[in-house]
Write an enzyme that holds these catalytic residues in place. Structure first.
Site, PDB file in Angstrom:
ATOM      1  N   ARG A   1      -3.431  -9.640  13.393  1.00 39.93           N
ATOM      2  CA  ARG A   1      -3.823  -8.618  12.416  1.00 39.93           C
ATOM      3  C   ARG A   1      -4.516  -9.228  11.210  1.00 39.93           C
ATOM      4  O   ARG A   1      -5.482  -8.675  10.699  1.00 39.93           O
ATOM      5  CB  ARG A   1      -2.590  -7.855  11.929  1.00 39.93           C
ATOM      6  CG  ARG A   1      -2.349  -6.588  12.678  1.00 39.93           C
ATOM      7  CD  ARG A   1      -1.495  -5.595  11.944  1.00 39.93           C
ATOM      8  NE  ARG A   1      -0.364  -6.093  11.230  1.00 39.93           N
ATOM      9  CZ  ARG A   1       0.856  -6.221  11.724  1.00 39.93           C
ATOM     10  NH1 ARG A   1       1.105  -5.935  12.975  1.00 39.93           N
ATOM     11  NH2 ARG A   1       1.849  -6.635  10.961  1.00 39.93           N
TER      12      ARG A   1
ATOM     13  N   ARG B   1       9.771  -3.826  13.156  1.00 40.45           N
ATOM     14  CA  ARG B   1       8.775  -2.959  13.778  1.00 40.45           C
ATOM     15  C   ARG B   1       8.109  -3.750  14.880  1.00 40.45           C
ATOM     16  O   ARG B   1       7.862  -4.941  14.707  1.00 40.45           O
ATOM     17  CB  ARG B   1       7.734  -2.553  12.731  1.00 40.45           C
ATOM     18  CG  ARG B   1       7.842  -1.114  12.350  1.00 40.45           C
ATOM     19  CD  ARG B   1       7.099  -0.788  11.116  1.00 40.45           C
ATOM     20  NE  ARG B   1       5.690  -1.187  11.176  1.00 40.45           N
ATOM     21  CZ  ARG B   1       4.825  -0.913  10.209  1.00 40.45           C
ATOM     22  NH1 ARG B   1       5.211  -0.244   9.152  1.00 40.45           N
ATOM     23  NH2 ARG B   1       3.576  -1.296  10.295  1.00 40.45           N
TER      24      ARG B   1
ATOM     25  N   LYS C   1       0.833  -1.222   0.000  1.00 40.75           N
ATOM     26  CA  LYS C   1       0.000   0.000   0.000  1.00 40.75           C
ATOM     27  C   LYS C   1       0.858   1.259   0.000  1.00 40.75           C
ATOM     28  O   LYS C   1       0.606   2.180  -0.759  1.00 40.75           O
ATOM     29  CB  LYS C   1      -0.864   0.041   1.268  1.00 40.75           C
ATOM     30  CG  LYS C   1      -2.148  -0.685   1.188  1.00 40.75           C
ATOM     31  CD  LYS C   1      -2.851  -0.590   2.535  1.00 40.75           C
ATOM     32  CE  LYS C   1      -1.960  -1.164   3.605  1.00 40.75           C
ATOM     33  NZ  LYS C   1      -2.414  -1.082   4.966  1.00 40.75           N
TER      34      LYS C   1
ATOM     35  N   ARG D   1     -10.743   1.022   7.976  1.00 41.16           N
ATOM     36  CA  ARG D   1     -10.350  -0.327   8.376  1.00 41.16           C
ATOM     37  C   ARG D   1     -11.532  -1.155   8.880  1.00 41.16           C
ATOM     38  O   ARG D   1     -11.370  -2.310   9.223  1.00 41.16           O
ATOM     39  CB  ARG D   1      -9.336  -0.263   9.517  1.00 41.16           C
ATOM     40  CG  ARG D   1      -7.950   0.147   9.127  1.00 41.16           C
ATOM     41  CD  ARG D   1      -7.114  -1.016   8.667  1.00 41.16           C
ATOM     42  NE  ARG D   1      -5.916  -1.275   9.416  1.00 41.16           N
ATOM     43  CZ  ARG D   1      -4.753  -0.644   9.295  1.00 41.16           C
ATOM     44  NH1 ARG D   1      -4.631   0.355   8.476  1.00 41.16           N
ATOM     45  NH2 ARG D   1      -3.712  -1.018   9.987  1.00 41.16           N
TER      46      ARG D   1
ATOM     47  N   ARG E   1      10.431  -7.556   7.032  1.00 43.12           N
ATOM     48  CA  ARG E   1      10.590  -6.091   7.077  1.00 43.12           C
ATOM     49  C   ARG E   1      11.532  -5.666   8.202  1.00 43.12           C
ATOM     50  O   ARG E   1      11.476  -6.220   9.301  1.00 43.12           O
ATOM     51  CB  ARG E   1       9.239  -5.414   7.315  1.00 43.12           C
ATOM     52  CG  ARG E   1       8.339  -5.521   6.142  1.00 43.12           C
ATOM     53  CD  ARG E   1       7.330  -4.431   6.131  1.00 43.12           C
ATOM     54  NE  ARG E   1       6.378  -4.510   7.216  1.00 43.12           N
ATOM     55  CZ  ARG E   1       5.146  -4.035   7.115  1.00 43.12           C
ATOM     56  NH1 ARG E   1       4.756  -3.460   5.996  1.00 43.12           N
ATOM     57  NH2 ARG E   1       4.310  -4.110   8.118  1.00 43.12           N
TER      58      ARG E   1
HETATM   59  P1  AMP Z   1      -0.487   0.591   9.325  1.00 46.06           P
HETATM   60  O1  AMP Z   1       0.873   1.134   9.080  1.00 46.06           O
HETATM   61  O2  AMP Z   1      -1.524   1.078   8.353  1.00 46.06           O
HETATM   62  O3  AMP Z   1      -0.514  -0.890   9.460  1.00 46.06           O
HETATM   63  O4  AMP Z   1      -0.968   1.139  10.759  1.00 46.06           O
HETATM   64  C1  AMP Z   1      -0.217   0.884  11.921  1.00 46.06           C
HETATM   65  C2  AMP Z   1      -1.132   0.851  13.123  1.00 46.06           C
HETATM   66  O5  AMP Z   1      -1.830   2.107  13.259  1.00 46.06           O
HETATM   67  C3  AMP Z   1      -2.229  -0.195  13.049  1.00 46.06           C
HETATM   68  O6  AMP Z   1      -1.771  -1.471  13.466  1.00 46.06           O
HETATM   69  C4  AMP Z   1      -3.257   0.398  14.025  1.00 46.06           C
HETATM   70  O7  AMP Z   1      -2.850   0.205  15.357  1.00 46.06           O
HETATM   71  C5  AMP Z   1      -3.157   1.892  13.718  1.00 46.06           C
HETATM   72  N1  AMP Z   1      -4.091   2.265  12.631  1.00 46.06           N
HETATM   73  C6  AMP Z   1      -3.767   2.716  11.393  1.00 46.06           C
HETATM   74  N2  AMP Z   1      -4.869   2.979  10.666  1.00 46.06           N
HETATM   75  C7  AMP Z   1      -5.925   2.679  11.458  1.00 46.06           C
HETATM   76  C8  AMP Z   1      -7.344   2.713  11.280  1.00 46.06           C
HETATM   77  N3  AMP Z   1      -7.906   3.117  10.140  1.00 46.06           N
HETATM   78  N4  AMP Z   1      -8.126   2.323  12.323  1.00 46.06           N
HETATM   79  C9  AMP Z   1      -7.595   1.920  13.478  1.00 46.06           C
HETATM   80  N5  AMP Z   1      -6.268   1.840  13.715  1.00 46.06           N
HETATM   81  C10 AMP Z   1      -5.435   2.218  12.722  1.00 46.06           C
END
Ligand code: AMP
Length: 227
Positions: free
Chosen positions: A167, A156, A14, A89, A123
C-alpha cells in the site's frame, strides 16, 4: 457550504481528523473505505465484487469507485458540506472529482512512512462490535479483548506487513501526482500529522480559517452556553 478532501496515507489520522471536523461543523464525513467495508460485511453484490481487492490492500477499479462516490454525493444529505476521505486515490479519480464537484480545500496529512508502519501495525478492531483500538494510542484494558463487548480484537485483514508495504508503494506512486495536481490549483494545505490529534485538528482549523477547535463534547458546550 464547506467541501474538503482529506488525504494522507493509512494511519495518518484521516478518519479521526475528518470526524473531529465533521462533528463540530455539521459536515458529512464520507469514507470510501468504510463504504466498501460496509458492503463486504453485509454481503452485498458490491461487497462480493470488492472483497478480495480490499482484503489485499489493493485499489478497487476506478469505475466502481466513481459510481460509489457519485451515488453517495447524490444523496445530498450534506447541507453544510462534506469531508471526503480515501478519495481520490489516483490521478484519474482526481480528474473525475475536479470535473464533477467544486471543493474548498485539500487537507494533506503528512506522515513519514516509518511512523505509518508503527501506527498501522498497532491497529486492532473488535471482531464482534467493530470498535477501533490502537496498541499505542488506545489500548484495551484487557489485552486482546474489547472494553465494550468483550469480543476478540483482531488486526484488519488489510493491515498485515505485506499488505502495508504494498500500500505504501502504491500510495506514493499514485498519490504524489494527485497532490501535485491539486497543488497546482492551490487547494492543498499540508499538515504535519505526527503531532497529537488535537494539535493536528487545530492546525487544520488555522490553515483554513475555520472556527477554533474545542475538545469538549458538543453537548457540554451547548449546555454551558445555556447556563
Ligand atoms: P481505506 O480505509 O481508505 O484505507 O480503504 C480501504 C480499502 O478500500 C482500500 O485498501 C481499497 O481497497 C478500497 N478503497 C478505498 N478508497 C478507494 C479509492 N478511492 N480507490 C480505490 N480503492 C479504494
Amino acid at each position: 457550504m464547506r467541501k474538503y478532501v482529506i488525504m494522507g496515507v493509512q494511519g495518518s489520522g484521516k478518519g479521526t481528523q475528518s470526524k473531529l471536523l465533521a462533528d463540530d461543523l455539521d459536515l458529512v464525513h464520507i469514507s470510501v473505505g468504510d463504504i466498501f467495508r460496509w458492503h463486504v460485511k453485509n454481503h452485498t453484490k458490491l461487497g462480493a465484487q470488492v472483497r478480495r481487492v480490499v482484503a489485499a490492500g489493493e485499489l478497487v477499479g476506478d469505475d466502481l469507485v466513481e459510481d460509489v462516490v457519485r451515488d453517495r454525493l447524490q444523496l445530498h444529505d450534506w447541507n453544510y458540506g462534506f469531508v471526503i476521505d480515501g478519495f481520490p486515490r489516483n490521478r484519474r479519480q482526481a480528474e473525475f472529482f475536479l470535473e464533477s464537484y467544486d471543493i474548498d480545500g485539500v487537507i494533506h496529512l503528512d506522515l513519514p512512512d516509518e511512523e505509518v508502519r508503527r501506527r498501522v501495525l498497532a491497529r486492532r478492531l473488535c471482531s464482534r462490535c467493530g470498535m477501533d483500538y490502537n496498541l499505542i494510542a488506545h489500548r484495551p484494558e484487557d489485552e486482546g479483548r474489547c472494553d465494550v463487548c468483550g469480543g476478540e480484537l483482531v488486526s484488519r485483514e488489510d493491515d498485515s506487513p505485506d499488505a502495508l508495504a504494498r500500500r505504501l508503494r502504491d500510495y506514493h506512486n499514485k498519490i504524489d501526482p494527485v497532490i501535485e495536481l491539486f497543488r497546482r490549483k492551490e487547494y492543498v494545505m499540508a499538515v504535519d500529522a505526527r503531532a497529537d490529534k488535537y494539535t493536528v485538528q487545530q492546525t487544520i482549523r488555522d490553515r483554513f480559517n475555520l472556527p477554533p477547535f474545542d475538545p469538549s463534547p458538543r453537548a457540554d458546550r451547548v449546555y454551558e452556553s445555556r447556563a
